[in-house]
Each structure stands twice: as structure tokens, then as C-alpha cells.
Design a protein around this motif. Structure first.
Motif, PDB file in Angstrom:
ATOM      1  N   ASP A  99       9.045  60.690 -33.399  1.00 24.09           N
ATOM      2  CA  ASP A  99       9.061  60.124 -34.727  1.00 24.09           C
ATOM      3  C   ASP A  99       8.750  61.204 -35.840  1.00 24.09           C
ATOM      4  O   ASP A  99       8.672  60.657 -36.995  1.00 24.09           O
ATOM      5  N   SER A 100       8.574  62.359 -35.709  1.00 27.69           N
ATOM      6  CA  SER A 100       8.282  63.215 -36.639  1.00 27.69           C
ATOM      7  C   SER A 100       8.740  64.619 -37.105  1.00 27.69           C
ATOM      8  O   SER A 100       9.313  65.057 -35.932  1.00 27.69           O
ATOM      9  N   ALA A 101       9.075  65.000 -38.199  1.00 26.82           N
ATOM     10  CA  ALA A 101       9.497  66.134 -38.733  1.00 26.82           C
ATOM     11  C   ALA A 101       9.313  66.387 -40.114  1.00 26.82           C
ATOM     12  O   ALA A 101       8.908  65.508 -40.915  1.00 26.82           O
ATOM     13  N   HIS A 286      16.191  56.058 -26.953  1.00 30.07           N
ATOM     14  CA  HIS A 286      14.776  56.314 -27.128  1.00 30.07           C
ATOM     15  C   HIS A 286      13.991  55.459 -28.008  1.00 30.07           C
ATOM     16  O   HIS A 286      14.368  54.638 -28.803  1.00 30.07           O
ATOM     17  N   PRO A 287      12.650  55.202 -27.766  1.00 26.45           N
ATOM     18  CA  PRO A 287      11.958  54.113 -28.404  1.00 26.45           C
ATOM     19  C   PRO A 287      11.698  54.248 -29.791  1.00 26.45           C
ATOM     20  O   PRO A 287      11.602  53.330 -30.273  1.00 26.45           O
ATOM     21  N   GLY A 288      12.000  55.461 -30.577  1.00 23.55           N
ATOM     22  CA  GLY A 288      11.810  55.490 -31.812  1.00 23.55           C
ATOM     23  C   GLY A 288      12.836  54.958 -32.631  1.00 23.55           C
ATOM     24  O   GLY A 288      12.741  54.609 -33.746  1.00 23.55           O
ATOM     25  N   ASN A 289      13.755  54.403 -32.017  1.00 22.59           N
ATOM     26  CA  ASN A 289      14.886  53.664 -32.503  1.00 22.59           C
ATOM     27  C   ASN A 289      14.847  51.975 -32.709  1.00 22.59           C
ATOM     28  O   ASN A 289      15.483  51.423 -32.875  1.00 22.59           O
ATOM     29  N   PHE A 290      13.296  51.306 -31.974  1.00 23.70           N
ATOM     30  CA  PHE A 290      13.271  49.948 -31.709  1.00 23.70           C
ATOM     31  C   PHE A 290      12.018  49.652 -32.518  1.00 23.70           C
ATOM     32  O   PHE A 290      11.049  50.506 -32.386  1.00 23.70           O
ATOM     33  N   ARG A 291      12.215  48.527 -33.000  1.00 19.95           N
ATOM     34  CA  ARG A 291      10.823  47.826 -33.673  1.00 19.95           C
ATOM     35  C   ARG A 291      10.970  46.576 -33.148  1.00 19.95           C
ATOM     36  O   ARG A 291      11.731  45.968 -32.849  1.00 19.95           O
ATOM     37  N   GLY A 299      13.999  44.733 -33.367  1.00 18.55           N
ATOM     38  CA  GLY A 299      14.912  45.283 -34.511  1.00 18.55           C
ATOM     39  C   GLY A 299      15.267  46.726 -34.005  1.00 18.55           C
ATOM     40  O   GLY A 299      14.556  47.553 -33.255  1.00 18.55           O
ATOM     41  N   VAL A 300      16.495  46.982 -34.341  1.00 14.74           N
ATOM     42  CA  VAL A 300      17.312  48.366 -33.669  1.00 14.74           C
ATOM     43  C   VAL A 300      17.775  48.860 -34.933  1.00 14.74           C
ATOM     44  O   VAL A 300      18.521  48.528 -35.934  1.00 14.74           O
ATOM     45  N   VAL A 301      17.493  50.352 -34.819  1.00 10.12           N
ATOM     46  CA  VAL A 301      18.154  51.362 -36.109  1.00 10.12           C
ATOM     47  C   VAL A 301      18.578  52.576 -35.426  1.00 10.12           C
ATOM     48  O   VAL A 301      18.311  52.588 -34.284  1.00 10.12           O
ATOM     49  N   ASP A 302      19.235  53.127 -36.353  1.00  8.82           N
ATOM     50  CA  ASP A 302      20.120  54.362 -35.784  1.00  8.82           C
ATOM     51  C   ASP A 302      21.018  54.339 -34.848  1.00  8.82           C
ATOM     52  O   ASP A 302      20.902  54.238 -33.747  1.00  8.82           O
TER      53      ASP A 302
END
Length: 440
Positions: A99-101, A286-291, A299-302
Motif C-alpha cells: 500500500d505505500s510509495a 493482491h489484497p491492496g485492491n479490496f476493501r 469493495g474493489v478498486v484498480d
């Protein structure tokens, strides 16, 4: 105040960092050999080599954006397959990678928005937060509120992302072999090659917006899933509805068993529902794309990486899965040959093939199935130990390009379920959503 001009410089220092990796690794390998001659068992030397390589690798990947970060995300999925003593120290680093950059300065953000949405872009917004809410591998997301009151996510691509991504992946390609020693059974070269091939798709936000909207239309008012609708888009900016939810990754570390089981089942249902109802397969599992939303929906993003499957998943997958559950090795072999997984003149023993494919079929065998890191590691070791018949069989199988993304989602999805340690009735999902599975 850094700006656009920083990117090429940063790309250079990144390249230097990436380039330093294989040399370090090779140097340590020779030290390892010295130790081995001194009587340390080969396994201990390899474990030490893996630990040091991994430490250096994650230190570098942690500072990167672009291709290296994408690659780190893919590796982070594979964390569940790594030997526990190797994975434990990196779990924190890997979760962070998801999740980070480091963010772009506000001035750069404004410049991009003026160019893409017009000089008076601000007139559309009541509020726009200059501090990014999230960073992705090739862009970052800002939160805003439009004049009509809608909360939106504004996703912007980093200037120079395309060049940085390509140079990262060239570098990663160079030390693919080093990475291969980290995760037994993980074929790194084809992964890098596939990332290189798909770069153009990932960088095209118009294409991504179209996929996202296709998903949003298919799942409008859906009881289980939420996909944010697209408000406006250009080749490097997407404005879409904001969705508020808790990241799936936080359930991996601190979810209760009930929560993890329920999320695992929804996650699988989403993956199989996409091809059936939207004609698309979300291919970045990967898990970062799901809420997880307050009402329990996922919820799904990206949607930057989607396989276009207008006719849904190939029915051959469901058919072959069912035949392998019935234990007919020869029929599975003939079916795989027809689909291009086995080259025409390649001779493969049906019994051995069934043994190799067992883990793919396992989750559909019982009324409920328990995924776990231990199970995932056992599967990785089956193909990772080059002395085992499974490993030599794996090398002889071929992955047709049309199955590349499907395979990646299948493996990535299994890795996420193993991280969640989810237990659920998966077979009914296949019966409902996997074409070919209930035929015959």
C-alpha cells in the motif's frame, strides 16, 4: 520542492540500486560455498543466502515505485508459499509494500490535472485534498468532493511512469535468477516477461476506466460487491466514486476467523463473477485492491489489469477440473493437450499429472476447504524441490498465452486465501459460476 524533473534522476538512482542487487547476491553465494566446504550443510547455506538476499531485495523494493513495486506486490502474494522462517521477518515489509510509495508534490499534481481536466479543473470541485490518500505502483489517489456533493477518488499517473516502469522491469529481468532462489517453485522469468508485455495496458487509464465502468454496470446495486462508477477519465487520470472500507490486508493480520472465512468466500465469488457477468477477469488479486465495507460488501478498486473474456472463462477449465475430481487422468491429459498446455509430442504420465494437479482440485473436493500458509507452502515445495517428479513435470507443461492472466489470478487468489487462512464451502461457487464444471 521536487517536481517532474526529479523523476528521471530518481529513476537513475533506482536503476543503480536495482543493479547492485545481483552482484551482492553473487558475492554472498561464493561466501556460502566457502562455508559449505567448511562443513555446513547445503540447506543451511541456502537458507542463509536466501535470508540475506531477501533482506537486500526487500530493502530496495521498499523504496521503489513502478515495476519494482508491482513486482514486490506479486512477490508479496507468494509470501504464503515461502518457508516460514524466511517469510516471517518479511511479512511486515511485504504488507507495507502492498500500500505505500512516496507521494508526488502538490504542484506536480495540479499541473497534471490542468493538462488532463482543463485549466479550470478546480471549478468542478468543492474540495480537493492535496495529500494523497493512497499510492499505487504507477500513480497515486487523491480524495475530493465534486460540486454535486459526490465524494470522488482522483487517480493520477506519475509523470515518467512509463519509462520508469520499463527500465525497472528490464533490471528485474536481469536478476530473475536470484529471485528464483528465494521462492522455490516460482518461475520468475515468465512473470517478468508477462509484466513487460502488459505494461501498455496498465499505463492506459482510458482502458482501465472502461473496464472499471463495465464492472460497475455489471454489479450495480449488487448485494455482495461494490465497484465505484467512473465520473471522468483521460489517458492518465481517472475520477471515480470514492468507496470507504477497511483494507482486506488488515483482516489478514487481525481478522477473526468468522471475518476471514466470510471475506475469503466473497473474494472467490467476486473473482468468478467477473467473467460471467462483466466479461472481464480482475487480474490483480493482491489484497491492496479490496476493501470490506461497513455493510459487509466487498469493495474493489484498480482495474488496470483485466483479462478481456467476453464469453466468460473458457469452459475447458471447469470441464478439466471436474474430470480431475473424477480421477480420469487420461481424459485430463487429452484435454490439457487440446488446450495447448501439453505440447503435441510430449509424453506425460496420467497418474503423475493427477498428482501434480491435485492442489488445484483440492478446494472443490470437500464440502468445505481450509486454506492455510502451511498448505500453500506444501504445494510450493512439491514443485520447488527439483528432485521431485512434480518439478520435472512442471517444467514440461506449457502455459498458453491466453491462460497467462487466468493462471496468475488462480495462483494469486489461492495465495490470498492462504494468507487469510480462509475456510469455506468453495465447491458451490464453482458449480454456480465456473463454466463447464457441471457439464456431463
Amino acid at each position: 520542492m521536487g517536481g517532474v524533473s526529479d523523476l528521471p534522476r530518481k529513476a537513475l538512482s533506482r536503476t543503480a540500486k536495482l543493479a547492485s542487487l545481483p552482484l551482492g547476491a553473487a558475492g554472498r553465494a561464493t561466501v556460502g560455498l566457502g562455508k559449505r566446504i567448511g562443513g555446513a550443510p547445503a540447506e543451511a547455506v541456502l537458507a542463509e543466502f536466501q535470508r540475506r538476499t531477501a533482506e537486500q531485495l526487500f530493502a530496495v523494493l521498499g523504496e521503489l515505485k513502478g515495476g519494482a513495486m508491482k513486482f514486490g506486490q506479486m512477490l508479496s502474494l507468494m509470501e504464503s508459499a515461502m518457508p516460514e522462517e524466511l517469510a516471517a521477518p518479511y511479512r511486515a515489509t511485504l504488507t507495507k509494500l502492498q500500500d505505500s510509495a512516496p507521494p508526488m508534490p502538490a504542484s506536480t499534481v495540479h499541473t497534471i490535472l490542468s493538462r488532463e481536466l482543463g485549466k479550470r479543473w478546480r471549478d468542478r470541485f468543492d474540495e480537493f485534498d492535496d495529500v494523497p490518500a493512497a499510492a499505487a505502483s504507477i500513480g497515486q489517489v487523491h480524495r475530493g468532493r465534486l460540486k454535486d456533493g459526490r465524494e470522488v477518488a482522483v487517480k493520477l499517473q506519475y509523470p515518467g511512469a512509463a519509462d520508469a516502469l520499463r527500465s525497472d522491469l528490464r533490471q528485474l529481468g536481469r536478476f530473475a535468477r536470484t529471485l528464483g532462489t528465494l521462492v522455490p517453485g516460482l518461475e520468475v522469468k515468465p512473470l517478468v516477461a508477462e509484466l513487460q508485455e502488459r505494461i501498455g495496458e496498465e499505463l492506459d487509464y482510458d482502458r482501465e476506466a472502461q473496464a472499471q465502468q463495465q464492472y460497475a454496470d455489471a454489479f450495480k446495486d449488487h448485494p455482495e460487491f461494490v465497484v465505484p462508477r467512473v465520473v471522468k477519465h483521460s489517458p492518465t487520470v481517472i475520477v471515480s466514486e470514492w468507496i470507504e472500507g477497511r483494507p482486506l490486508s488488515s483482516y489478514i493480520t487481525e481478522g477473526s476467523k468468522e471475518e476471514r472465512d466470510a471475506i475469503g468466500l466473497k473474494y472467490v465469488r467476486f473473482m468468478f463473477s467477473g467473467p460471467k457477468y462483466a466479461g472481464l477477469l480482475h487480474s490483480d488479486p493482491h489484497p491492496g485492491n479490496f476493501r470490506v465495507m461497513a455493510d459487509g460488501r466487498l469493495g474493489v478498486v484498480d482495474f488496470g489489469l483485466c483479462a478481456r473474456l467476453p464469453d466468460g472463462l473458457p469452459p475447458a477449465i471447469g470441464r478439466l477440473l471436474r474430470i480431475s475430481l473424477n480421477g480420469d487422468g487420461e481424459a485430463v491429459r487429452d484435454g490439457l493437450r487440446a488446450e495447448g498446455f501439453i505440447k503435441p509430442r510430449m509424453d506425460i504420465d496420467p497418474e503423475q499429472l493427477m498428482d501434480y494437479l491435485a492442489p488445484f482440485a483440492d478446494p472443490a473436493r470437500e464440502p468445505t476447504f481450509q486454506f492455510s500458509r502451511a498448505w500453500m507452502r506444501a504445494q510450493a515445495n512439491r514443485t520447488g524441490d527439483f528432485r521431485s517428479p512434480n518439478a520435472s513435470l512442471a517444467l514440461r507443461l506449457n502455459l498458453p498465452p491466453s491462460y497467462m492472466l487466468i493462471h496468475r489470478v488462480w495462483i494469486g487468489g489461492i495465495a490470498v486465501l492462504s494468507q487469510l487462512e480462509a475456510e469455506a464451502p468453495f465447491r458451490p461457487v464453482l458449480e454456480e459460476l465456473l463454466p463447464g464444471f457441471t457439464d456431463g
